[in-house]
Design an enzyme around this catalytic site. Structure first.
Site, PDB file in Angstrom:
ATOM      1  N   GLY A 206       0.750  -1.256  -0.088  1.00 56.82           N
ATOM      2  CA  GLY A 206       0.000   0.025  -0.009  1.00 56.82           C
ATOM      3  C   GLY A 206       0.820   1.268   0.108  1.00 56.82           C
ATOM      4  CB  CYS A 207       0.107   4.790  -1.017  1.00 58.97           C
ATOM      5  SG  CYS A 207      -1.524   4.870  -0.331  1.00 58.97           S
TER       6      CYS A 207
END
Lengths: 345, 345, 345, 345
Positions: C150-151
């Site tokens: 994920g970011c």
């Protein structure tokens, strides 16, 4: 105390109406009606009202049933939705201020051609008054059905009126290049209005076909006493609020910028909300206020005049002018509830 | 009618003061003083005032000479600039509200260490009152020298006060991660504050060294009745206005989010400007208003509490709270001039 | 030449993948699949490709039928949508890079608890490799199913890894306050993501409950060789792109900022995409690039370390790292297609 | 390998040049010269280059002394500053690409009148080539002094060239309403360019007096083979990058929008960087690229044509076109270093 009902209260123009009226000493909101949020507290949609305005919104049917309790109905719905409500309200002796487009155009055929739907209340058109307050004040005083002007038309018509009144320009030469913040696109979920789609970009839209075109033409023609056919190009700007209308036309006479400014100051003498600037307007200086700032420049090389007119699209371009008109219609001081200046930055 | 002088009137906080006071029924601005724009009309710098406030600004010397005409002096200058002016004003019986940092810290040594300059009016420190209105109302009533809190401290201390009052948290565990709009950097020409340098980016600054740290610590310590040493990290956000302070600390007791909200609502019961939300705050809902929105969440997994506190940095974080304090000091209703809610969008 | 299929190509991460791969010398896009735009030219959705990439998008069924033609499948779908597609692709010998969350968590129960849906392909979890390229390079080389991070986890884990590796901090003290641009919310029509709702505001969301929490904890625990339970608070910032993760933790040792920077530089020695700064990072300096900028500060007063880590959420936080992983998986130079630096301003 | 020197490397156009050339396979930057930052590493000003381009900037004197080492000199200085440097470079056989205005106007008197300073190198004007690449390619091939077009002129002239070539419009009727992002104002500390002064606002500037007017007129006149006197109004938009030029003129013939699009597609047939759209352009689709997107609409009601032309002001409007011209001048493939499309969002 003027008793007010608002239909379409949770759109951006509707919410702006609530905001302004909540600072208005001689009005009282009786109901807030909304299509999508009936039964929900207004402050749950607009959290700025938490602890202050926590009334539950009602639906359109309930609004119909509540018309008898009010003196004036503000309608902030998409075009085509105001016909029945207006008929009923008027029949009950309730004055109507429609922020939409349904009663702005005098001519049923032009309405139907540009808006592509049938106008089912054409008998009301003759008595509807176009509510550009500064230009139509006398008619507004006694009207029962007020068609509140569109945002682009407000900025543009105020900007061009003195030129037309003094017959200074060639009416066939008018070109209007307008720019608006994104709140003008309304509060509905659409990809085109997403932050990441609008931010860091500019585009034109509705080129040679925007529905504010016939509205502007109608009013400019009235002012010019001849038929005006214009070019009108709106643009979308990455900011929340504000309209700047840049208007070009060819001069029929020789006049300096300073002389023209003087002429404009005379034309709008005594007007609280229209200010003629010696410099160029910027939308930030009118943001949140009901003011219209107008600047101008004569271009001697081309013999054209360039008029720049700035408003807040949600205030003077919608809810603010609607309240200004309510004040006129009910004999209240015109600036009541509308005294605030823009807050910078 | 309270007669007011403003020094530093053309900075963002100073201008916000003018804006608020121009909507205040019981005050009258006697002069606007400025370092860079003396002799220039206020409306030439802030065009929103065109046609309304067109007074010429005066310089600091003229301000010194005009102190006898006023009841209260607002000082909105960079730190280190308020000493002499304050001494003179007080000596003339003029009350002083300093929006800068010169009288916020009780301890001369701490001031000199963090601000890296000599405090030349230390004798005034003992009588200066820290003007966080909701927490210090009684002392404010009778003070002559009011130190108006910094923007970050206002949001943060209001957010943490109930926790400390009820001794719910480990004071040594407090971490404050705050975010501010760019107006917080002031209105001076610097490359770092250019649109194209701030837009589309976020950064922290002053990490482990920002000057609001000792101010927050002083007040939290007072509330906790023990010494608070905190981590404070401010960030710059690409928006004009707004502060969100996200505060973390370890709980000493077991409590649910709902119980804590109840406790906060009790603590701020009757306060007009502090609203405890059941949801999380967003700065847009307080923008342009003097309100502080506080939300919270207990994280059972970590036994921490997260407090989120939102204000407008120029209003509750500067000029609005300054006027709130003036109202308290002069026996005016506390919300006078400060009734507006945030305007959305 | 690596033959590529992309599912979810018209979301922001999907489009970023197309962009990067169109500048990649050793890959070829075989199909673009999308839920909403099947049959429409990719350039009709993203006009930047007009005249360049005008392939028609295919639907998910067609994507299923096209798996045999490709070497690697990128999946950029919402969580819960990748199970079947992954099973089929792997069964055909197609490598899978999932940009979603479906294979990031090793533990089925944790997935199901945080994502609130059943994990229907749990047998794949054991072989899925968590694709934080710099930390997991060897495992990535030979994997068939890559779970792209994920970011927020990417920025955060890269920022904290050296601290944990060197056992410098108290693992229970970790607090992560992260900030993201609006593209992180995806390209779906929602009122909360409208320009006029996000602009000029900041808010936290998912406090004490965001789904990236267990992902960060899993990887930090692995690095620390002990269980990490963290506080993680994401915020929404009015900008298109960028993540800044501000991480706080208590030091177990005494170390200076300079020493720590040196330790970080050693840890990331030779890494092309991770840069240790002597100053504080700003997201603009990594925007559009696959870089991660890390800055840090020891706060002696509190004995805490503050780590600031900046990435572009759509590049290093999604599509860029996915391509970096593809390069590793297929033996291509790791920086192929990813050499661009941020474009300023 | 073309050896390059850049003067004015730390302005926005200069930095964009460095960015593009660092991705160019057949050029090598020999020096970066700057007025304010001599002796400082380029990466200390633009942190995106940290770890990649860390050369120290040199001052203008050092640049003078380094001319012998290069093949081409890019000058990105304010107007009036390029005369001496150009003379010296040319005398040494170094080709010059001036991104400023000093050699764009053929007529010394017009230059001096609009720029209000003496042109001290008039003898060079005859040989200077106006570098609008698509329209002037043959002359560019063999020139030694290239005057790189202004940002507004690039968008506007590309947009109007086919109309003038085909003599479709009344040349006296041309009105250009252009909009630019704030990077166009340059990287100098000025209050007017501060974030909090530009954000959430739009304004026109330089109305009837902007210095790009004679440049546009010169080139339109050349294309029309008659004297063009135009109205040109630039506006400042709250975004970093992008220009949209909205051009109005009266048609002399009857033509449909579709026919006109076809004519434009023919005119720009084979051009890599100019794309004729069937829809309206938006600046985001060209941001960061060297592309120009052109859309158009015939307004039958007014018999006007509206052309909309979008570029990135720093790329096609400055550094990108400069590199495109370098490629042409040195026999390199024209798109070298310029292949990137816009990155969305």
């Amino acid at each position: 105390m003027v008793k007010v009902g608002i239909v379409g209260a949770t759109g951006y123009a509707g919410e702006q109406l609530v905001w302004i009226l909540s600072n208005h000493r001689y009005s009282k909101i009786e109901f807030l009606s909304t299509h999508n949020y009936a039964g929900i507290g207004f402050h749950e949609i607009y959290r700025n009202y938490s602890g202050f305005i926590e009334d539950k919104c009602i639906d359109l049917d309930q609004a119909h049933d509540s018309l008898e309790n009010i003196d004036v109905l503000f309608i902030a719905l998409p075009h085509g939705k105001a016909f029945k409500l207006t008929e009923k309200a008027l029949s009950l002796g309730v004055k109507v201020i429609d922020l939409g487009a349904d009663f702005r155009l005098n001519d049923k055929a032009i309405y139907e051609s540009w808006y592509e739907l049938e106008h089912t209340a054409p008998s009301l058109l003759a008595d509807a008054v176009y509510g550009l307050s500064e230009l139509n004040r006398e008619k507004i005083k006694n009207c029962n059905l007020l068609a509140n002007p569109g945002c682009y038309p407000t900025a543009t018509i105020l900007g061009l009126a003195p030129l037309l009144h003094h017959k200074l320009i060639d009416v066939s030469s008018i070109i209007i290049d307008a720019k608006s913040g994104v709140s003008g696109a309304g509060r509905s979920a659409s990809i085109a209005s997403l932050f990441a789609e609008c931010n860091e970009s500019i585009k034109a839209y509705g080129v040679a076909g925007h529905r504010h075109t016939p509205e502007i033409e109608q009013e400019l023609s009235r002012l010019a006493q001849e038929t005006a056919v214009i070019s009108f190009t709106p643009h979308l700007i990455p900011m929340n609020r504000g309209i700047l209308s840049t208007c070009y036309s060819s001069l029929k006479a020789t006049i300096s910028t300073e002389e023209l400014q003087g002429m404009y100051k005379d034309f709008y003498k005594g007007e609280h909300f229209v200010k003629i600037l010696d410099i160029l307007p910027e939308t930030r200086w009118v943001r949140g206020s009901n003011l219209c700032h107008i600047g101008m420049k004569i271009d001697k090389r081309t013999n054209r005049v360039i008029i720049l007119s700035a408003i807040d699209n949600l205030v003077k371009g919608a809810a603010g002018q609607a309240v200004q008109n309510m004040n006129i219609m009910f004999g209240i001081e015109e600036i009541e509830g509308l005294k605030l200046l823009a807050m910078a930055p």
